[in-house]
Design a protein around this motif. Structure first.
Motif, short mmCIF file in Angstrom:
data_model
loop_
_atom_site.label_atom_id
_atom_site.label_comp_id
_atom_site.label_asym_id
_atom_site.label_seq_id
_atom_site.Cartn_x
_atom_site.Cartn_y
_atom_site.Cartn_z
N ARG A 59 -9.54 1.46 -8.06
CA ARG A 59 -9.69 2.69 -8.85
C ARG A 59 -8.37 3.12 -9.48
NH1 ARG A 59 -14.04 5.77 -8.41
NH2 ARG A 59 -12.87 7.69 -8.45
N ALA A 62 -7.99 0.92 -12.52
CA ALA A 62 -8.87 1.39 -13.59
C ALA A 62 -8.39 2.70 -14.19
CB ALA A 62 -10.29 1.56 -13.06
N THR A 91 -14.75 -1.81 -15.93
CA THR A 91 -15.19 -1.80 -14.54
C THR A 91 -16.69 -2.00 -14.44
OG1 THR A 91 -13.43 -0.21 -14.10
CG2 THR A 91 -15.10 -0.45 -12.40
N LEU A 168 -12.78 -5.34 -13.61
CA LEU A 168 -12.73 -4.88 -12.23
C LEU A 168 -14.16 -4.76 -11.72
CD1 LEU A 168 -10.17 -1.99 -12.81
CD2 LEU A 168 -9.66 -4.30 -12.06
N ASP A 170 -16.42 -3.48 -8.46
CA ASP A 170 -16.38 -2.72 -7.21
C ASP A 170 -17.65 -2.99 -6.40
OD1 ASP A 170 -15.93 -0.99 -5.18
OD2 ASP A 170 -16.21 0.83 -6.36
N ASP B 210 -13.94 4.66 -18.78
CA ASP B 210 -13.57 3.25 -18.58
C ASP B 210 -13.89 2.43 -19.82
OD1 ASP B 210 -12.85 1.16 -16.44
OD2 ASP B 210 -14.70 0.38 -17.29
#
Lengths: 352, 303
Positions: A59, A62, A91, A168, A170, B210
């Protein structure tokens, strides 16, 4: 490839550089002084139990959390204090975070739209991205009309369509059932190879990490315990924690290690490296043997797990393939006195 | 099972209540009737009954000499309302006040609810904020009305605060009415908007950023469409409460009149129940039109 270039890599091949990264929430230290270099085009996994700080590191890369201290560089540029929309990373969220009020097509186009990409190009690239995750023709649907695995792939397409330098992820496979998860592991790895983008993947599942990664960074209590290839991390665990978290913990220590190995230290032996033989079997010179009693037999289908209580104290887990034995055979071995043997090169000393 | 002496009594008493339960379990219609009979009775007799009487009364008239009710259907009340210029002026003014009150509450509620739902991390502080917002609801209406009066009255608190800047407050009147009503109905806007924002997963806002969206793009592209139903819910409260209010304007409005005053005066002062009932059609029609307009935007399709 990445392992060889881990130290002393030149700046232009490093996708992400973390230096002295630290994050505290009140009095809780979530991430404690993390240094890590991630190479361009690498599939790197942050592996650790929940609360180990791996997601917080992701995080911070990001931009969802600001580091308390330390440096984050993307392709040589310090981004430590930039907002997420000014970082060239995308992400894939654990809950996918698809916009429920937009169609699949509009979800995938979203990143291009906010950056002002023209309508025709947007449309074309989104269709391409949906094709690359094998979802052609699903554009008009709403996310709620898709299955878990399909939503996962929409989330992937939505991120990849922006052609980020770094992706990324998660725990993206956490919500899928086992079959789908195994299938997606292979697919993800193939997509990563095709697009050549750096993947940073967070998971608590060691098998997933071993299957997919070029390198693994093992996290514990906010710190990195070891960084290495799957083989290094599995066969040469740097710490007791890594030995226990990656694979089954099988340690000889203290008096037991003195009695078996002849040295007072901590030794790790992987369960599948140990063979069970008759008590009077001869001992080869390059082998180490120890006698014990089978205390527990756990039948897991393709293999059987034996917990053996050693005569000198302590216990070891042995894993045996069920290639020639039936379940009745292995279950009947409980309480027998047997001998365990392994090659000396398969015992690995952990220096604490 | 362990103590056999107590077993018979417990199983007997359990048996009686569980036989009622299992009977109801097998008869779902009876179960539904049990659940709904009391609230339905309340709703039909008290609410719909009185509403019907009122709507029927709108088509009656009064004898201009004796003031007695004449129960013959007529459209004369509607004719009076539609042709009287003063009614139009007051209706449009009331509509304008309701729109402004709603806008002021929206502008105040969105950042307030966002802070409580998404910025504050401590759960305790979050609840404290929400409770603080509802605090004005604890005090009586009239107390708040006269408190507003002391704020806006000539040489009142607002004038006193603005005096060092060489300014003067708006005094009692239209502006004071709008601000007072906005203050009064703010909790009714904040609570639904807060609930709406809490339902938006934080990961959606993060995903938007993002993907490259600036804060204002995220607000317009993700947050606003997702909390739109909550904004509509809040605005129905502020809008309809304003349309129906006639007390605050008497306390802080000076000579200003709102539409509900017409209803109140026709009924209470002029003793003309039919005209009051006809006038009551106005807020009902306005709210129905508002809901239809909202539905046309398609904003409620995702409900």
């Amino acid at each position: 490839m990445a392992a060889a270039t881990l130290d002393g890599v030149s700046v232009d091949t490093v996708a992400i550089r973390l230096r002295g990264l630290r994050k505290t929430f009140g009095s809780v230290v979530a991430v404690d002084d993390v240094d890590l270099d991630i190479a361009d085009g690498e599939f790197l996994t942050l592996l650790g139990p929940s609360g180990s700080g791996k997601t917080t590191v992701l995080r911070m890369i990001a931009g969802f959390e600001l580091p308390t201290a330390g440096l984050i560089e993307l392709a040589g540029v310090d981004v430590s204090h930039l907002p997420p929309f000014q970082r060239d990373v995308n992400t894939v969220f654990q809950d996918y975070a698809l916009f429920p009020h937009l169609s699949v097509q509009d979800n995938v186009e979203y990143g291009l739209k906010v950056k002002g990409v023209g309508k025709d190009e947007r449309r074309r690239r989104a269709v391409e991205a949906l094709e690359s995750v094998r979802l052609e023709g699903y554009g008009a649907r709403k996310p709620i009309e898709m299955s878990g695995g399909q939503r996962q792939r929409v989330a992937l397409a939505r991120a990849l369509v922006n052609r980020p330098k770094v992706l990324l992820l998660d725990e993206p496979l956490g919500a899928l059932d086992l079959k789908l998860r195994e299938q997606m592991q292979i697919e993800l790895k193939a997509i990563q190879r095709d697009v050549g983008i750096t993947f940073v993947f967070v998971t608590h599942d060691q098998e997933e990490a071993l299957t997919m990664s070029d390198r693994i960074a093992v996290f514990n209590a906010g710190r990195i315990e070891q960084v290495g290839t799957p083989a290094q991390v599995y066969e040469r665990p740097a710490t007791e924690f890594v030995a226990g978290f990656v694979g089954t913990s099988n340690l000889l220590r203290g008096d037991v290690s003195t009695a078996v190995v002849g040295v007072d230290g901590v030794f790790s032996i992987r369960p599948e490296k140990i063979r069970m033989v008759e008590l009077d079997s001869a001992i080869a010179t390059d082998h180490r043997c120890v006698d014990g009693t089978i205390a527990e037999v756990i039948y897991v289908g393709d293999a059987t797990r034996f917990v053996v209580r050693l005569d000198v104290g302590g216990s070891l887990v042995v894993l045996q393939q069920n290639s020639t034995s039936s379940s009745a055979d292995v279950l009947a071995t409980c309480d027998t006195h047997i001998r365990l043997c392994w090659r000396k090169e398969d015992e690995y000393r952990i220096y604490t | 099972m362990v103590a056999p002496t107590t077993q018979p009594t417990t199983s007997a008493s359990r048996g009686r209540s569980s036989s009622v339960s299992s009977y109801l379990y097998r008869h779902p219609r009876l179960r539904l009737a049990g659940l709904l009979s009391a609230p339905m009775l309340w709703l039909v007799v008290l609410y719909l009954g009185s509403l019907t009487i009122m709507l029927v009364a709108a088509f009656w008239s009064t004898d201009s000499f004796t003031g007695a009710l004449v129960k013959k259907p007529t459209l004369s009340n509607f004719h009076t309302l539609l042709t009287g210029q003063v009614y139009w002026v007051v209706a449009l003014r009331t509509l304008g006040i309701a729109v402004l009150v709603t806008l002021i509450d929206l502008v105040l509620a969105i950042p307030l609810a966002f802070t409580a739902a998404k910025v504050v991390r401590s759960r305790r502080l979050r609840y404290a904020l929400v409770i603080a917002v509802t605090m004005p609801l604890w005090a009586g209406y009239l107390v708040k009305g006269y408190a507003m009066q002391t704020m806006f009255i000539n040489n009142g608190v607002i004038d006193w605060m603005l005096a060092p800047l060489g300014l003067k407050g708006p005094g009692l009147g239209l502006a004071a009415t709008i601000f007072s009503l906005a203050y009064l109905w703010l909790p009714y806007m904040v609570l639904p908007v807060y609930a709406g924002m809490e339902r938006v997963p934080s990961s959606l806002l993060e995903a938007s950023g993002d993907l490259g969206a600036s804060t204002s793009q995220t607000f317009r592209g993700v947050l606003l469409p997702m909390i739109f139903p909550a904004l509509i819910a809040g605005s129905i409260f502020t809008f309809s409460l304003t349309l129906g209010d006639y007390i605050m304007v008497k306390i802080v409005g000076g000579t200003t009149q709102m539409f509900a005053n017409i209803i109140y005066d026709s009924f209470g002062v002029a003793n003309n129940l039919p005209l009051a009932a006809a006038a009551a059609f106005f807020p009902i029609i306005v709210i129905i039109c508002y809901l239809l307009a909202v539905r046309r935007t398609g904003a409620l399709d995702n409900l």
